[in-house]
Design an enzyme around this catalytic site. Structure first.
Site, PDB file in Angstrom:
ATOM      1  N   ASN C 126      -0.107  -2.254 -33.315  1.00 50.12           N
ATOM      2  CA  ASN C 126       0.967  -1.959 -32.368  1.00 50.12           C
ATOM      3  C   ASN C 126       0.653  -0.641 -31.681  1.00 50.12           C
ATOM      4  O   ASN C 126       0.926   0.436 -32.220  1.00 50.12           O
ATOM      5  CB  ASN C 126       2.278  -1.890 -33.154  1.00 50.12           C
ATOM      6  CG  ASN C 126       3.448  -1.485 -32.296  1.00 50.12           C
ATOM      7  OD1 ASN C 126       3.324  -1.329 -31.090  1.00 50.12           O
ATOM      8  ND2 ASN C 126       4.590  -1.307 -32.937  1.00 50.12           N
ATOM      9  N   CYS C 129       4.665   0.737 -29.344  1.00 51.47           N
ATOM     10  CA  CYS C 129       6.064   0.908 -29.685  1.00 51.47           C
ATOM     11  C   CYS C 129       6.655   2.088 -28.946  1.00 51.47           C
ATOM     12  O   CYS C 129       6.193   3.215 -29.082  1.00 51.47           O
ATOM     13  CB  CYS C 129       6.246   1.113 -31.178  1.00 51.47           C
ATOM     14  SG  CYS C 129       7.973   1.393 -31.576  1.00 51.47           S
TER      15      CYS C 129
END
Ligand SMILES: Cc1cc2nc3c(=O)[nH]c(=O)nc-3n(C[C@H](O)[C@H](O)[C@H](O)COP(=O)(O)OP(=O)(O)OC[C@H]3O[C@@H](n4cnc5c(N)ncnc54)[C@H](O)[C@@H]3O)c2cc1C
Ligand SMILES: Cc1cc2nc3c(=O)[nH]c(=O)nc-3n(C[C@H](O)[C@H](O)[C@H](O)COP(=O)(O)OP(=O)(O)OC[C@H]3O[C@@H](n4cnc5c(N)ncnc54)[C@H](O)[C@@H]3O)c2cc1C
Ligand SMILES: Cc1cc2nc3c(=O)[nH]c(=O)nc-3n(C[C@H](O)[C@H](O)[C@H](O)COP(=O)(O)O)c2cc1C
Ligand SMILES: Cc1cc2nc3c(=O)[nH]c(=O)nc-3n(C[C@H](O)[C@H](O)[C@H](O)COP(=O)(O)O)c2cc1C
Ligand code: FES
Ligand code: FES
EC number: 1.3.-.-
Lengths: 261, 304, 304, 261
Positions: C126, C129
């Protein structure tokens, strides 16, 4: 005709849903709405958007004015997606924003003979037209449809009219219907004017025969509409004389020769 | 309740403006309300020459929103000045011309014509339309290009208040906002539509002939609000907030994060008299919230 | 109907994956369906150490969507391996670990641990974010930073399929996609949440304690679909599409624009058995559309 | 108690709305839903999301299980926003997705005495609890409310219970109510356990007095919930022993001493 052919005024009203009346098949429904004070021309339409929709779906939905009396505005609707499904399950007495009458309807003269060609839901704008016509004997109708006849308000039409209904359930029926259309259009060409409303493929066929026969015809088209008032430019159709024009304002009824379908 | 605002010299009696492309040339809405009630009318994007726009279908509905790829169909600036503008109540409600061009030169020519037009209250430059292939979005996505268009238009139209309308399709909206402010913008408006797409699995075709389009409506409101908040915190010129505004509460959300005024776009399609109702409802809602004026409420967000 | 897919070496029996952060550690959903039905389970973002996340309120509803600013609350990688992973049916349904870190070093350490973990089928990084202040979004918004994280994680975990999850908050998603592909990503997933904000005019406070958050749900589907289409047209590695998927039709929209697989996020909140129904419905819908397999349907969008 | 205190199972069911029953004020409504086969503990809740909502609003809505019989699951609901307004106008027979029973309910032992403190809608979880309790004489209730008593199902509670209802319409009433709470809590502290449900300010007052009096109490909290199953991490509350925990899973009922409110 007892209705003036000019729109007197337009407004956006929050009207009550007076009631719903389902045909044999529950996907076909008549909506009765509190009538605003405006007058209309057959072929004109309204935009409907129930208050309860909140913010989804965003757009209102366009519907032909099927009939208008002192008691109600009537819409004849087929359930095809989310908007029509929500409308068909709206609670009686719920509030619906309705604006209209919108666009240009059929230009009619009481003396003329008309051949009306309606495909499926394309019968909607002709209900009021025929029922209110002072000389229904001057009208004849060919109604092509796929679902059972009991789904449509065909039988309501004045008995004085010549009415023919033809159901198409397969390719053969379709071809036969196409031949009948061509024949009737060419036969009628010199006797009066043709009015047609229905799905795009139907209108394309009608237009082709009309142009071939040198007939005079008015076609009502359906396009995707977001506003109904000429602002979004989503509903444009191509015309020969003016290029792309808003069908919600310059239409939905156009001269057959004007339209590039 | 004083709800008037000053937008870089353009005085509005209230902060409710129509958003370009969603209110036609204004006249389309006159059956549904009194145009003179509005703070300002922003008309459909104008180009130097008439444009017929993109092929159809050009619009499609999406969850709580819609996509459009109209492609700037418009009557062209001359016809606008001759046939539309004279019928608008421009003395009561300023008319803002929204400018679209494919290159800097065209922008300059357009700005010169509109800058001299007596009944035009301000210019709004659309450097952010994603629906035309050359020009358009590029200006709005690059700070230098955005600054250079701003400078050119400023020079071509030195007198009229100059609004630059930003694209949300950027990594950091603050960079673009600073660039156009430094280049002479009086006011910034945002957001234009977000790039988006919809497809039909039955026909296997895009739902827009143009394949991609611009997303607008309630769905984008959270994105718009964040960007307006960021721009208001970054630059000191007035900001016009828009994106998904549907009711008086939405209006005040944008004002609360710092906007001077707002524009109502897609919501005009939900109901043609909606924008007029907003004007009526605003003072009451402000009073209910304990504000003494619109200005008193502006920027009142508490982030502790 | 063959609906299996190969995601850079990770074999899935069907293309339906859960999206990180919306499916807990998978076990939360076991009362509502058979986890072994799913193509893969992507678990909540894991960090090296447990994180308690942001203050509340952390979620708020928006039109056809929601904003979240959870701030990556998670049990930490060790507790995950010891207490969660053993209970997942990882032999039947690959478990994908979603990695979150504040800097490259932390990412490397995390990737090394998870790269060695036997029951973890793939890593999803990720880099997008928006809810944590340092790290997070910056990696995903800058092509060089994105590439460098990708390279480091690749080196730390050379064997496991490596999925890089992109942020939609960028000017041109293709640039980032190319950068991470060149840096060694096996698969790209997108979109993460769009930056957004919501406020309460009554309390005059942001609706999220973190002020801004990430927008997800049906509202963002058009944005997601466009970006997935763009990335699929740009790079040759498999793409996982997500953003607003709620039903089997939505799944096939993403497949039709070129995605190999999809993830279901916010829709898991609408109904906890929804994702299981999607798996059941997919083959029938494909057949109805005349497709012979999922692969046959993939990328079948006609843009003439 | 005839219900087991352990949840036997959970499921997501598409249930029919059997009917709606409006209180004196139409903002207060009882929903009767087709009962799934699960068993529940008072204090547990369900998530409701009608099929008809489509994609807006996105989230389901959490409601305490007010009562469950063979015939129905009953929800007692106050209309406060869009979701509850849509629910209160749902058509009978329409389909609603319901999952539950969720979370941890009140831990009860049939022998113990309980003082129940309910604030407003906080009465909901206690209806089933009191009506199904084998010895209602062991229960007493103090019910604080702002709207007229006829809005709430107060009169349904078993006559054997000690029941006191106190309406607060102004600041003075509030202060008086606060004093009564403190007094009753401290008087009851050594005699049994306290159960409380209501709005956050009410729970904060209760918690304060409970801790001061050294009483034992279980509090049911309300938080914003997106999923109800522990996945979204939106509903967390701070606890002394475990930090932030999901109130939909570890709660909504917590020991008063555990919660940081
Ligand atoms: C001027 C006008 C008059 C109309 N009069 C009637 C009428 O009297 N009775 C009636 O039942 N319907 C009428 N329609 C069509 C009606 O507006 C649509 O069926 C309706 O908007 C569909 O909404 P939905 O949300 O149910 O369908 P959606 O979910 O929006 O769409 C379902 C399907 O219908 C198609 N569709 C949607 N809108 C249109 C449209 N305008 N034209 C063609 N296809 C469309 C979509 O592409 C999709 O395939 C009229 C349309 C116009 C433009
Ligand atoms: C475990 C639990 C049990 C509940 N039991 C009941 C019950 O038995 N009966 C009942 O009427 N209500 C109950 N609620 C509250 C109910 O869930 C909310 O009133 C409802 O979700 C509001 O939805 P809405 O769309 O109408 O309001 P929205 O439009 O979402 O919000 C309207 C207003 O209510 C506030 N609000 C929304 N949700 C909550 C919440 N969860 N807690 C506090 N404030 C909120 C919003 O901030 C806003 O100010 C319960 C909540 C929880 C968490
Ligand atoms: C159909 C349509 C046409 C638009 N045309 C223009 C335009 O010509 N010029 C422009 O600057 N913005 C145009 N926009 C963008 C809107 O002005 C506005 O920035 C955007 O829709 C977001 O606001 P909303 O969510 O309130 O609609 C158009 C939007 C729509 C929906
Ligand atoms: C509550 C919540 C928590 C999330 N947590 C994570 C996370 O930990 N890691 C991650 O990569 N994405 C996270 N996401 C983003 C989702 O995985 C997904 O990319 C996004 O929500 C868009 O998909 P959707 O519209 O289907 O929800 C989270 C989203 C939500 C709504
Ligand atoms: S429907 Fe908007 S212009 Fe015709
Ligand atoms: S409501 Fe989603 S974790 Fe509790």
């Amino acid at each position: 005709m007892h209705k003036s052919t000019q729109t007197k005024s337009r407004s956006c009203d929050r009207v009550r849903l007076l009631g719903l009346d389902f045909a044999a098949n529950p996907d076909f429904v008549h909506l009765y709405l509190e009538p605003p004070s405006w007058d209309y021309t057959p072929g004109q339409f309204v935009m409907l958007r129930p208050e309860k929709w909140g913010q989804d779906p965003v757009w209102p939905r366009p519907f032909s004015i099927c009939e208008k009396t002192r008691e109600y505005v009537r819409i004849f609707m087929q359930v095809v997606g989310r908007g029509t499904s929500l409308l068909s399950s709206a609670a009686p007495d719920s509030e619906i924003n309705m604006w209209g009458p919108l666009g240009r309807g059929f230009r009619l003269s009481p003396e003329k003979r008309y051949l009306i060609l309606a495909g499926g839901m394309g019968i909607a704008p002709f209900i009021g037209l025929c029922k209110e016509h002072p000389y229904p004997g001057k009208l004849s109708l060919i109604f092509g449809h796929r679902m059972d006849r009991s789904c449509y308000p065909f039988d309501e039409l004045p008995g004085e009219m010549q009415r023919q209904n033809m159901r198409q359930t397969n390719q053969e029926d379709m071809e036969h219907f196409g031949r009948v259309l061509r024949e009737q259009i060419s036969r009628f060409a010199s006797r009066g004017e043709i009015l047609a409303c229905g799905p795009m493929p139907f209108l394309q066929v009608v237009q082709k025969h009309v142009l071939e026969a040198g007939a005079s015809a008015q076609l009502s088209v359906e396009t995707r509409m977001a506003c109904g008032v000429g602002a979004c430019l989503g509903c444009v159709v191509e015309t020969r004389s003016q290029g792309l024009v808003q069908s919600c304002v310059q239409g939905p009824v156009f001269d057959a020769g004007e339209l590039v379908l | 309740m004083d709800i008037s605002v000053d937008l870089g010299g353009l005085r509005l009696k209230n902060p409710i403006m129509s958003a370009s492309g969603t209110f036609g040339y204004g006249l389309e809405f006159s059956p549904y309300g009194d145009l003179q009630k509005l703070g300002a009318i922003v008309v459909k994007g104008l180009s130097l020459h008439p444009r017929s726009g993109n092929p159809t279908p050009r619009i499609t509905e999406t969850p709580c929103g819609m996509l459009n790829a109209i492609g700037l169909q418009n009557v062209g600036v001359e016809k606008f000045l001759a046939q539309k503008l004279p019928f608008l109540p421009a003395d009561e409600t300023p008319v803002v011309a929204n400018l679209y061009a494919q290159g800097a030169e065209e922008f300059v020519e357009l700005a010169a014509i509109l800058g001299d037009a007596p009944r035009v209250g301000a210019l709004e430059v659309n450097i952010s339309c994603p629906n035309v292939r050359c020009g358009g979005v590029q200006f709005g996505q690059d700070p230098e290009a955005a600054a250079s268009v701003t400078r050119e238009v400023r020079r071509a139209s030195p007198d009229k208040p100059l609004i630059i309308k930003l694209s949300p399709n950027v990594t950091d909206i603050r960079v673009i906002a600073r660039a156009v402010r430094d280049a002479g913008a009086d006011v910034i408006s945002l957001i234009n539509t977000l790039g988006g797409m919809a497809v039909d699995i039955h026909s296997r075709k895009p739902r827009l002939a143009n394949i991609v389009g611009g997303l607008s409506g309630p769905a984008v409101k959270p994105v718009a609000l964040k960007m307006v908040y960021e721009v208001c915190s970054e630059v000191d010129i007035p900001v016009i907030g828009l994106g998904g505004i549907c009711n008086a509460r939405d209006v005040l959300e944008f004002i609360m994060v710092g906007a001077h005024a707002v524009q109502v776009g897609t919501a005009n399609f939900m109901r043609p008299d909606l924008i007029f109702d907003l004007v009526d409802e605003l003072p009451g809602l402000l009073a209910e919230l304990g504000a003494e004026s619109l200005e008193d409420f502006r920027g009142s967000l508490e982030t502790q």
